[in-house]
Design a protein around this motif. Structure first.
Motif, PDB file in Angstrom:
ATOM      1  N   UNK A   1       7.337  -3.827  -5.526  1.00  0.00           N
ATOM      2  CA  UNK A   1       8.322  -3.926  -4.433  1.00  0.00           C
ATOM      3  C   UNK A   1       7.621  -3.847  -3.076  1.00  0.00           C
ATOM      4  N   UNK A   2       6.622  -2.974  -2.991  1.00  0.00           N
ATOM      5  CA  UNK A   2       5.901  -2.813  -1.727  1.00  0.00           C
ATOM      6  C   UNK A   2       5.146  -4.094  -1.367  1.00  0.00           C
ATOM      7  N   UNK A   3       4.495  -4.695  -2.340  1.00  0.00           N
ATOM      8  CA  UNK A   3       3.786  -5.953  -2.085  1.00  0.00           C
ATOM      9  C   UNK A   3       4.761  -7.047  -1.668  1.00  0.00           C
ATOM     10  N   UNK A   4       5.911  -7.128  -2.355  1.00  0.00           N
ATOM     11  CA  UNK A   4       6.895  -8.170  -2.047  1.00  0.00           C
ATOM     12  C   UNK A   4       7.441  -8.002  -0.633  1.00  0.00           C
TER      13      UNK A   4
ATOM     14  N   UNK B   1      11.634  -3.679   9.353  1.00  0.00           N
ATOM     15  CA  UNK B   1      10.472  -3.838   8.480  1.00  0.00           C
ATOM     16  C   UNK B   1       9.970  -2.485   7.976  1.00  0.00           C
ATOM     17  N   UNK B   2       9.931  -1.496   8.860  1.00  0.00           N
ATOM     18  CA  UNK B   2       9.475  -0.160   8.469  1.00  0.00           C
ATOM     19  C   UNK B   2      10.379   0.431   7.387  1.00  0.00           C
ATOM     20  N   UNK B   3      11.696   0.297   7.565  1.00  0.00           N
ATOM     21  CA  UNK B   3      12.627   0.858   6.587  1.00  0.00           C
ATOM     22  C   UNK B   3      12.525   0.138   5.239  1.00  0.00           C
ATOM     23  N   UNK B   4      12.347  -1.169   5.262  1.00  0.00           N
ATOM     24  CA  UNK B   4      12.223  -1.901   4.001  1.00  0.00           C
ATOM     25  C   UNK B   4      10.944  -1.498   3.265  1.00  0.00           C
ATOM     26  N   UNK B   5       9.856  -1.251   4.002  1.00  0.00           N
ATOM     27  CA  UNK B   5       8.618  -0.808   3.368  1.00  0.00           C
ATOM     28  C   UNK B   5       8.759   0.602   2.791  1.00  0.00           C
ATOM     29  N   UNK B   6       9.468   1.453   3.514  1.00  0.00           N
ATOM     30  CA  UNK B   6       9.652   2.826   3.043  1.00  0.00           C
ATOM     31  C   UNK B   6      10.569   2.898   1.820  1.00  0.00           C
ATOM     32  N   UNK B   7      11.444   1.910   1.648  1.00  0.00           N
ATOM     33  CA  UNK B   7      12.375   1.916   0.521  1.00  0.00           C
ATOM     34  C   UNK B   7      11.736   1.419  -0.771  1.00  0.00           C
ATOM     35  N   UNK B   8      10.526   0.900  -0.709  1.00  0.00           N
ATOM     36  CA  UNK B   8       9.872   0.361  -1.911  1.00  0.00           C
ATOM     37  C   UNK B   8       9.714   1.469  -2.954  1.00  0.00           C
ATOM     38  N   UNK B   9      10.155   1.179  -4.170  1.00  0.00           N
ATOM     39  CA  UNK B   9      10.119   2.173  -5.242  1.00  0.00           C
ATOM     40  C   UNK B   9       8.902   2.031  -6.146  1.00  0.00           C
TER      41      UNK B   9
ATOM     42  N   UNK C   1      -3.560   0.107   0.704  1.00  0.00           N
ATOM     43  CA  UNK C   1      -3.489   0.223   2.164  1.00  0.00           C
ATOM     44  C   UNK C   1      -4.823  -0.027   2.843  1.00  0.00           C
ATOM     45  N   UNK C   2      -5.936   0.217   2.137  1.00  0.00           N
ATOM     46  CA  UNK C   2      -7.243   0.132   2.785  1.00  0.00           C
ATOM     47  C   UNK C   2      -7.522  -1.219   3.431  1.00  0.00           C
ATOM     48  N   UNK C   3      -7.401  -2.352   2.729  1.00  0.00           N
ATOM     49  CA  UNK C   3      -7.690  -3.634   3.394  1.00  0.00           C
ATOM     50  C   UNK C   3      -6.712  -3.957   4.504  1.00  0.00           C
ATOM     51  N   UNK C   4      -5.474  -3.499   4.367  1.00  0.00           N
ATOM     52  CA  UNK C   4      -4.461  -3.746   5.400  1.00  0.00           C
ATOM     53  C   UNK C   4      -4.812  -2.997   6.675  1.00  0.00           C
ATOM     54  N   UNK C   5      -5.220  -1.730   6.533  1.00  0.00           N
ATOM     55  CA  UNK C   5      -5.580  -0.929   7.707  1.00  0.00           C
ATOM     56  C   UNK C   5      -6.818  -1.498   8.377  1.00  0.00           C
ATOM     57  N   UNK C   6      -7.812  -1.872   7.593  1.00  0.00           N
ATOM     58  CA  UNK C   6      -9.059  -2.422   8.163  1.00  0.00           C
ATOM     59  C   UNK C   6      -8.770  -3.704   8.938  1.00  0.00           C
ATOM     60  N   UNK C   7      -7.915  -4.583   8.370  1.00  0.00           N
ATOM     61  CA  UNK C   7      -7.583  -5.834   9.059  1.00  0.00           C
ATOM     62  C   UNK C   7      -6.865  -5.563  10.373  1.00  0.00           C
TER      63      UNK C   7
ATOM     64  N   UNK D   1       3.424   0.868   5.814  1.00  0.00           N
ATOM     65  CA  UNK D   1       2.926   0.341   4.545  1.00  0.00           C
ATOM     66  C   UNK D   1       1.961   1.334   3.899  1.00  0.00           C
ATOM     67  N   UNK D   2       1.051   1.890   4.711  1.00  0.00           N
ATOM     68  CA  UNK D   2       0.064   2.839   4.186  1.00  0.00           C
ATOM     69  C   UNK D   2       0.741   4.112   3.691  1.00  0.00           C
ATOM     70  N   UNK D   3       1.763   4.572   4.418  1.00  0.00           N
ATOM     71  CA  UNK D   3       2.476   5.780   4.001  1.00  0.00           C
ATOM     72  C   UNK D   3       3.181   5.563   2.667  1.00  0.00           C
ATOM     73  N   UNK D   4       3.811   4.403   2.502  1.00  0.00           N
ATOM     74  CA  UNK D   4       4.486   4.097   1.238  1.00  0.00           C
ATOM     75  C   UNK D   4       3.478   3.962   0.099  1.00  0.00           C
ATOM     76  N   UNK D   5       2.351   3.324   0.378  1.00  0.00           N
ATOM     77  CA  UNK D   5       1.312   3.184  -0.648  1.00  0.00           C
ATOM     78  C   UNK D   5       0.791   4.555  -1.075  1.00  0.00           C
ATOM     79  N   UNK D   6       0.605   5.461  -0.110  1.00  0.00           N
ATOM     80  CA  UNK D   6       0.152   6.807  -0.426  1.00  0.00           C
ATOM     81  C   UNK D   6       1.194   7.551  -1.256  1.00  0.00           C
TER      82      UNK D   6
END
Length: 408
Positions: A240-243, A228-236, A275-281, A262-267
């Motif tokens: 893609x990141x949302x999917x 999961x981490x690698x797939x999130x990091x590969x988002x271009x 990333x903000x709502x995801x981190x808060x949740x 997820x937050x690192x890729x979003x940044x």
């Protein structure tokens, strides 16, 4: 086996002779053989004894006739065994050249033996002699399906060990189709998928890896997280990141490592707002200092909003070093130098860290305090190398830089 049959035959003849002895005593029988000018006349008992003696004589002659051949064969087997032992010892010691030479001699002296050629192939492969390795593998691939399976498994293992994953993958996939629950095939195939970055293939293999005991439940969970981490990091891009995020199981979306990825890729995509709502949740589900630090990313456009949220959390977690560091970064981003200094000093007092010293050093450098800033950078380097930090100059303990009024 032959000796046992011979002993049984002799025992049966002796029992038969003992049973028929009384009959031959009263009537020994009469045998007459007339051949040309020759006439042989004797009793049945004598004739039977003659046949037995003749049979033993023929066996003795045949034994003497085969004795040189058998002796030569045993000598060859002994030499082959010595070469095999020598080759295996050299293989264990890492003397690949000597191992290959001895194993090749052993195989040639004892015939086309699969095990010998496989060991010779390993010795050749360890010398990067790929042509000789393939030759030995072809020589070993002379038996039925089972031997062919072992040869292909050995070839795939060597290709994978040499980093030739693209060539090893189709071999391992074919072996997996033939033996779906073979532990070695499953282990090598999962390793190949991982090294090629084929996370979908690896995840699809997880059920059988768990069923066969190649991986336990904890290892399966770790692989799922890693995939999961690698797939999130590969988002271009953001779509893609949302999917990739939506494809994750609901329970996995609360895990700190997944949320952090997820937050690192979003940044990286300059979409920290995702990333903000995801981190808060995730933090509501389980508090995690590493995620709090990620939340305090000063590159985010809504840093003032994040600052207010962190101040709310501070009431519940007043002694959290990560939270103080996040507040320090956010305050620095808003040019609140006094508060930034206060939170960073507090973070280092609670829990010294390489990241904390680096952030404090940057703050001091911006304030023009170069000497204590360099001391912070040195401590950041020391802690990244596993060493203890050195005491900072006392001037850094003050919460406001001299001659620099706090801006609000």
């Amino acid at each position: 086996m032959k000796r046992s049959l011979l002993l049984l035959l002799i025992l049966a003849l002796l029992l038969l002779a003992g049973a028929m002895a009384p009959m031959f005593k009263s009537d020994p029988g009469h045998v007459l053989i007339n051949f040309g000018s020759w006439t042989i006349e004797t009793s049945v008992l004598v004739m039977a004894a003659a046949f037995v003696i003749l049979w033993f004589a023929v066996q003795l002659i045949a034994w003497f006739w085969r004795m040189p051949v058998e002796a030569s064969r045993k000598m060859r087997e002994q030499r082959a065994f010595k070469q095999l032992e020598k080759g295996l010892l050299a293989l264990t010691e890492g003397d690949w050249r000597a191992a290959e030479k001895a194993l090749e001699k052993s195989a040639s002296q004892q015939g086309r033996t699969t095990a010998h050629y496989l060991a010779a192939a390993q010795a050749a492969d360890s010398q990067d002699a790929h042509d000789r390795r393939e030759y030995y593998l072809e020589q070993a691939d002379s038996g039925g399906g089972k031997k062919r399976f072992l040869v292909e498994l050995t070839r795939a293992r060597m290709l994978l060990a040499n980093g030739n994953r693209a060539a090893a993958l189709p071999l391992l996939q074919d072996l997996h189709k033939r033996r779906r629950k073979h532990p070695q095939v499953l282990e090598l195939l999962s390793r190949c998928y991982r090294e090629l970055g084929d996370w979908d293939g690896l995840v699809a293999l997880l059920p059988i890896l768990r069923k066969t005991g190649v991986l336990d439940d904890d290892q399966v969970r770790e692989v799922r997280e890693e995939a999961a981490v690698h797939k999130l990091k590969k988002a271009e891009n953001a779509d893609d990141l949302r999917a990739a995020w939506k494809q994750l199981p609901r329970a996995m979306r609360y895990q700190a490592t997944i949320v952090d990825a997820f937050a690192a890729s979003a940044s990286k995509l300059q979409r920290s707002d995702l990333a903000e709502p995801v981190i808060i949740a995730s933090l509501k589900h389980e508090w995690n200092p590493a995620l709090v630090l990620r939340y305090g990313d000063i590159g985010a456009e809504d840093s003032s909003k994040r600052l207010k949220q962190c101040e709310k959390w501070l009431k519940q977690h007043p002694e959290d070093a990560g939270l103080h560091l996040a507040l320090g970064r956010l305050c620095a981003g808003e040019s609140l130098w006094g508060k930034a200094r206060e939170h960073m000093v507090k973070s280092l007092e609670l829990e010294p860290s390489s990241v904390g010293y680096d952030a404090f050093g940057q703050l001091l450098e911006r304030q023009g305090e170069l000497e204590p800033a360099m001391a912070c950078f040195r401590n950041a380097l020391r802690m990244s190398q596993g060493q203890k930090p050195e005491p900072l100059p006392t001037v850094t303990a003050r919460l406001a830089a001299p001659g620099r009024p706090e801006q609000t």
